[in-house]
Motif scaffolding. Sequence first.
Motif, short mmCIF file in Angstrom:
data_model
loop_
_atom_site.label_atom_id
_atom_site.label_comp_id
_atom_site.label_asym_id
_atom_site.label_seq_id
_atom_site.Cartn_x
_atom_site.Cartn_y
_atom_site.Cartn_z
N LYS A 250 48.93 37.78 62.34
CA LYS A 250 49.06 37.13 61.03
C LYS A 250 48.22 37.85 59.98
N ALA A 251 47.02 38.27 60.36
CA ALA A 251 46.15 38.96 59.40
C ALA A 251 46.73 40.32 59.00
N ALA B 118 49.58 39.72 56.67
CA ALA B 118 49.07 39.37 55.34
C ALA B 118 48.63 40.62 54.58
N SER B 119 48.04 41.57 55.28
CA SER B 119 47.63 42.82 54.63
C SER B 119 48.83 43.60 54.12
N SER C 131 50.20 41.80 51.02
CA SER C 131 49.31 42.00 49.86
C SER C 131 49.45 43.42 49.33
N LYS D 65 49.58 40.37 45.99
CA LYS D 65 49.10 39.00 46.07
C LYS D 65 49.43 38.45 47.45
N ALA D 66 48.83 37.31 47.78
CA ALA D 66 49.09 36.67 49.06
C ALA D 66 50.46 35.99 49.03
#
Length: 473
Positions: free
Chosen positions: A391-392, A395-396, A399, A404-405
């Motif tokens: 998930k991290a 997210a990167s 972004s 943006k998230a």
Amino acid sequence: MRFKAIFLAGALAVTGQAVAQESQPRELTEHEQRMREIYRNVISFRSARGHQQVDDLVAYLTSQLSAAGFAPEDLMVTDYDSDGEPTQGLVVRYRGDGSSSKKPIVMLGHMDVVDALPQDWERDPFSLTEEDGYFFGRGTLDNKYGITNLTGTFIRLKEEGWTPGRDLYLVFSGDEETGMISTRAQARWVADNVDPEFILNSDAGGIGLTDDFTPLVQRVQAAEKTFATWELTVTNPGGHSSRPRSDNAIYELADALTKIRDYRFPVQATPLTRSYFGALGQSMPGELGAAMLAFAKDPTDEKAIAALQANPETVGTLGTTCVATMLRAGHAENALPQSATATVNCRIFPGVGAAATEQALRDVIGIGNVAFKLMTNVTESPESTLRDDVKASLASSLSNRFGKAIPILPYMESGGTDGMHYRTLGYDTVAISGAGSRSQDMYAHGLNERMRVDAFYNGLDHWYVILKELAGS
């Protein structure tokens, strides 16, 4: 696998600002030029059942990977007999230095496509055509986009001289859209020889976009419905067409299919599907968003159920679905039919099972002389967990692309993918495609399949960012 009801996923479009600029020619980087060329070549292979071009596609991919520096022993090609037709699978190993002390990661994709008849399309389905801001062609989304993006990412990383801290594998199947013989064999091989920490699939998930191309949510496929196909056959003594009889195989089969058409399987809800609707409904406008929120709160809400079942993008999330997809009947225009057969494809809600689904269809039809034949080697798979590290990294990537998230939302796939065979072996398997689209741009398995041009280029860093983060040394 067959039609995937990918709600708000598919060919990635971009933000409204980028769309407004799309009339201006894009100056391609060297990497973008090469990726477009790979994409064009991959699309050109008619890697559908009956055309036996998967091996040609494999030869092309291995030539590109070999030229980038992958050793022959790290390019593993395997031959399979897929229900009487030859096909191939491809496994690519990117050797790590072991510095992370972590088990490998496997990435999935499928090289085959559902066939496309050129006479039915507006453009040649096996030539990449750029028009009106889209790339058109069979497989532009399902799944040659994933194949191109993963292959290109491996080539890019290799040529940069990057060494991962753990082994990485690409596992590409050759008959995902049909028998899945290569898929099953490859999954078993991976379990016996690789034993990865987890599996990432390029063939589902994706970024949902609003009508003005604003990114709404990154969907992560964490579960999928069970795929099962039956042939329903009615037989009859037949006779001369000038002497009709009261029983007729075609009419009886038509009556049975009408009852299946009108039947709705029981509505089902799991924490995964309710949380999915609850999160997506907060940003989905109009009646559909309100129905999502209402169903998440109360899965017995009849008004919400009616709205969700009326939408092809959401009906598959509420329970089992069965639909007639093919017909064959009769043997001569001047003879009464001696048999009539329909193919009925079902997408079964997890936990229901094929046997219970067949019994439900028999009960609905209520006609004793309809014979059922299960045509599928049924695989029922459990739900997977979206790991924190995956998930991290996702997210990167988001972004990096959008600045943006973007909300990340696990969901259950209405269709089926190679991932089911890895889940049954106990591996957490999630699909995190870098594609995305508006729902109205979804044409996988249909006519004039497409992917937005800007989508293609803007998604090329997707796997690059994710792999650097998950497998950095």
